[in-house]
Design an enzyme around this catalytic site. Structure first.
Site, PDB file in Angstrom:
ATOM      1  N   HIS A 131     -12.856  -0.176   8.542  1.00 41.81           N
ATOM      2  CA  HIS A 131     -11.933  -0.511   9.628  1.00 41.81           C
ATOM      3  C   HIS A 131     -10.996   0.658   9.901  1.00 41.81           C
ATOM      4  O   HIS A 131      -9.810   0.602   9.572  1.00 41.81           O
ATOM      5  CB  HIS A 131     -11.121  -1.758   9.266  1.00 41.81           C
ATOM      6  CG  HIS A 131     -11.965  -2.899   8.780  1.00 41.81           C
ATOM      7  ND1 HIS A 131     -11.470  -3.947   8.065  1.00 41.81           N
ATOM      8  CD2 HIS A 131     -13.284  -3.148   8.916  1.00 41.81           C
ATOM      9  CE1 HIS A 131     -12.443  -4.799   7.764  1.00 41.81           C
ATOM     10  NE2 HIS A 131     -13.555  -4.336   8.267  1.00 41.81           N
ATOM     11  N   LEU A 132     -11.531   1.705  10.489  1.00 39.93           N
ATOM     12  CA  LEU A 132     -10.690   2.825  10.904  1.00 39.93           C
ATOM     13  C   LEU A 132     -10.251   2.568  12.337  1.00 39.93           C
ATOM     14  O   LEU A 132     -11.032   2.075  13.160  1.00 39.93           O
ATOM     15  CB  LEU A 132     -11.463   4.135  10.811  1.00 39.93           C
ATOM     16  CG  LEU A 132     -12.036   4.462   9.431  1.00 39.93           C
ATOM     17  CD1 LEU A 132     -12.755   5.794   9.462  1.00 39.93           C
ATOM     18  CD2 LEU A 132     -10.943   4.473   8.371  1.00 39.93           C
TER      19      LEU A 132
END
Lengths: 592, 251
Positions: free
Chosen positions: A519-520
């Site tokens: 989850h960047l």
């Protein structure tokens, strides 16, 4: 010289969730659309059939479905005065590759963000005062509200057949759901998945401690479902091979199961795979995109002209393509100018493993789905008073164990030797009675002035372009948040009846070698002020109005939930703005 | 801005070299144009490549014996479950090192190679194959120098364990090699071979899966998800099925 292809109305860069959603919406409008994908086409019978998909070594350990770092990677450092070094093999996150993108290998956790998450700066400042926030924290409101996004959350949930229990139906709090969620206009399309033993035990312990546990909303379906495009999905078989794997059973929501078979039949749609877009082209004014340049795997260079460019690659590649195409002003953390690369964030995750008495507990931990689990949301966002805690943000927590594939899940209690006869005995005794929640604590990651993306001065990719550089560390606010949440989580695991706990806090410095989540976020964020955002509230570039940038790169900071449902909802929202506003009058949808 | 721009112009030669490399490295890698129907063809799968039986593919000299000895101390045999050697962990490691993993295929191996912080990850040009070669040679030399001229595999089990405890604590030093890091890698790889599908050479006859109660490459537990705290009754299967099924088809 690039070979020039016939002009299309729309070119889509990256063919994962957001590219598929946008392609389907814009072909419905009658436009000629082409989607260009760097990796190969993927489908269940060819790439992850049930005869050999259950292969932990190949898919998890050796990263079969992911991008190869030699094709493209990043450099990393904690602080601005360090030399960034290349990520030579993946660790903290796993960039996807191929048609379907992250939608192929994800766990399919389908969380909505809280209403307050979208106005977090305003909300926290009003409740606690501006001085409560750390000085270098650069959080900001999104420029969109939960109520505006709700119909699009609903659309994505119904596209995917999402299994869950509503917690807030049109303002009415529903028993068994998440009482903290924003109001939803409809119940989930399918009921929540069945829960294995350890997951129900977590729910029971949490309830006894006074919390309100609920099943994690899941894109792995509890029952057969036909989606609004007429595509049929099968019930999940709880095989425990979601995360890192493709679903062989047509049970996990992905572009392959929910959009592509419908989309590809449309006469005004074309896709190209194994073709990497290396530049978004702009005209002399710099204010109009003319199309893209891409290179295929034989080395042939092509130009695809188009009236509208949709950038829908993974977070990092969106930002990198903007930097390489020199669209927007690169962020400078010292001068505090520019926007591209600003407000880059990750997720603050940690876990607690619980070791139970093997004589009393048999969890059959291999029975699971990627988004199975019982969770609580009492400590997410601003669901609790932060006044006495000295930090902001939070997260959900739960027993969300996605399987017990043995290379990574044959655990031993703390203080056991790491090898030898004692290790072997402990593995044998504990495998079936260990709770390993994975990312059991799933916390927010807020934005800071000196956490950002820019181009590396030294390292190059295979085309000779600079790699993108990550400057990233964990700040005191997130470390405090994680300590608080992890301690609360450990209390619940203990209350389940665990004899021994392995508590693993998230601490600094940020480590690029151990997996956290993929989850960047951020780097090309949305907002209402062009000096602090790359795109406006409709995900339209402030600088180049015929360019829209989709995906989690739009998140100004990261709330304490998995991003994909919001990523998909924003894609539907942007598509609606293009269909209802932009096509009628092409140009800036918001005045700067 | 203009000068900056030319920095990103891509040289066609570099581009071709980069693209050609990937044409070799990735399956189904030729670019295609897709329209009208899904590009699906029957029997177009990409099943895993089974480890071939027979002699070592990577290990040379006494390396294989040393890794077998390491595997049997890391996972010692007991009356119910074979150890690392008999279950094939050394075969697993040999086949992995002889393949793409050993060569760092697909990893970013461009210079410069600078020493960084541990949390910046592996920064050596050397891949696993070379690190094993050097680590095993250094272990052999250290044992011979310090333990009466005996190689590691010739030591008694108690002496082997003393060496391994020393490597783990950092007290037993290897010449030119980080002994602790090398031992950590060996432990990880031996245990990985033990738990991976038997198709890769370790976990022979699914002994590790039987030991812990993991049912293997099954994909349907619908009937079992709501049966709580009951032992799952079926034995494991691997991607190639079970030995008795294979035997029957071979007759």
């Amino acid at each position: 010289m690039a070979r020039r292809l016939p002009k299309k109305d729309v070119v889509i860069v990256g063919f994962g969730w957001t590219g598929s959603i946008m392609a389907n919406e814009l072909t419905d409008e009658g436009l000629e659309v082409i989607a260009i994908e760097r990796g190969p086409w993927r489908d269940a019978p060819t790439d992850f059939p049930p005869t050999y998909m259950q292969d932990e070594l190949r898919y998890r350990i050796r990263h079969e479905l992911f991008l190869r770092p030699d094709q493209l990677t990043f450099t990393f450092r904690n602080k601005m005065d360090q030399t960034a070094l290349p990520i030579r093999s993946w660790g903290a996150f796993m960039p996807p590759n191929g048609v379907g993108g992250g939608g192929v290998h994800w766990n399919a956790e389908m969380w909505r963000f809280l209403p307050s998450d979208f106005v977090v700066k305003t909300h926290l400042t009003e409740r606690y005062g501006a001085s409560f926030l750390p000085e270098d924290m650069t959080i900001q409101d999104w420029g969109i509200t939960y109520d505006e996004l709700e119909p699009f959350y609903d659309r994505f949930e119904y596209l995917c057949g999402t299994s869950g229990t509503a917690g807030n139906l049109r303002g009415q709090i529903m028993e068994g759901g998440n009482p903290f969620e924003g109001p939803r206009s409809r119940p989930y399309p399918t009921p929540a998945q069945a829960q294995p033993f350890s997951h129900t035990l977590f729910g029971k312990a949490a309830r006894e401690l006074g919390y309100k546990p609920f099943p994690q909303p899941s894109g792995n379906l509890s029952q057969a479902y036909t989606n609004p495009l007429g595509l049929k999905m099968g019930p999940c078989t709880y095989c425990g091979f979601c995360e890192w794997f493709g679903c062989s059973n047509y049970s996990k929501a992905s572009p392959q199961t929910t959009i592509l078979p419908y989309l590809v039949r449309k006469p005004n749609f074309t896709a190209r795979d194994n073709s990497e877009v290396i530049k978004i082209n702009v005209d002399k004014s710099g204010k109009r995109a003319t199309g893209v340049t891409f290179v295929d795997t034989s080395g042939e260079v092509w130009e695809q002209p188009a009236d509208l460019v949709i950038l829908s690659a993974y977070t990092m590649f969106n930002v990198q393509l903007l930097l390489h195409s020199q669209i927007g002003r690169p962020y400078d953390p010292v001068a505090n100018t520019g926007t591209v690369g600003r407000n880059y964030t990750h997720q603050t995750v940690s876990t607690v493993n619980g070791f139970f008495d093997p004589k009393k507990f048999n969890f059959n931990p291999f029975i699971a789905s990627g988004s199975i689990g019982m969770c609580i949301d009492e400590f997410n966002g601003d669901n609790f008073d932060h006044g006495s805690h000295g930090f902001v943000g939070g997260g959900y927590m739960g027993q969300v164990q996605t399987g017990a594939r043995p290379i990574e899940s044959a655990l031993v209690p703390p203080d056991t030797p790491k090898w030898g006869a004692a290790w072997k005995t402990a593995v044998k005794e504990n495998y079936l009675s260990t709770v390993k929640p994975g990312t059991g604590v799933h916390g927010s990651f807020y934005a800071y002035r000196d956490i950002y993306l820019d181009l590396d001065p030294t390292y190059k990719d295979r085309f000779g372009r600079p790699l993108m550089r990550i400057t990233m560390d964990l700040k005191e606010n997130e470390i405090k948040q994680n300590k608080f949440l992890t301690d609360k989580f450990a209390e619940i695991i203990k209350a389940m009846g665990a004899d021994k706990l392995a508590v693993q806090y998230r601490t600094g410095p940020y480590d690029i070698t151990t997996y956290q989540t993929t989850h960047l976020n951020g780097g090309a964020v949305m907002g209402s002020d062009p000096t602090t955002s790359v795109i406006n509230r409709y995900l339209q570039s402030w600088d180049v109005p015929n360019l829209f940038v989709l995906g989690a790169s739009a998140f100004p900071q990261n709330p304490g939930y998995n991003p994909t449902l919001t990523v998909g909802a924003l894609a539907f929202w942007a598509a609606a703005a293009i269909r209802n506003k932009y096509l009628k009058s092409p140009g800036r949808l918001v005045d700067a | 801005m203009k000068d900056n721009h030319s920095r990103f112009e891509i040289c066609r030669r570099e581009l071709l070299a980069g693209a050609a490399y990937f044409a070799l490295g990735v399956s189904r890698s030729s670019a295609t144009v897709i329209f009208d129907h899904l590009p699906w063809t029957p029997n177009a799968g990409d099943p895993p490549t089974a480890a071939t039986p027979g002699p070592w593919l990577f290990f040379a000299g006494d390396e294989g014996k040393t890794v077998e000895a390491l595997a049997d101390r890391i996972i010692p045999p007991d009356p119910e479950t074979p150890g690392g050697k008999e279950s094939g962990s050394a075969v697993f490691i040999d086949r992995q090192l002889a393949g793409p993993y050993g060569r760092q295929d697909g990893l970013y191996v461009r210079p410069p190679f600078l020493k960084g912080a541990k949390n910046q990850g592996h920064q050596s040009e050397k891949g696993p194959a070379q690190e094993y070669r050097e680590g095993l040679a250094a272990l052999d030399k250290a044992c011979k120098d310090q333990l009466g001229g005996k190689a590691f595999f010739e030591l008694s089990d108690a002496d082997k364990d003393r060496v391994l405890n020393g490597l783990e604590s950092g007290d037993f030093k290897l010449d030119g090699v980080d002994g602790r890091a090398f031992f950590e890698q060996v432990v990880k790889d031996v245990q990985m071979g033990f738990f991976a599908d038997p198709i890769y050479g370790g976990n022979r006859d699914m002994v590790a899966w039987k030991m812990i109660g993991y049912p293997g490459a099954r994909y349907n537990y619908l009937d079992w998800v709501s049966r709580h705290n009951e032992k799952f009754p079926l034995p494991p299967v691997s991607m190639t099925g079970r030995a008795e099924w294979t035997t029957r088809t071979q007759r």
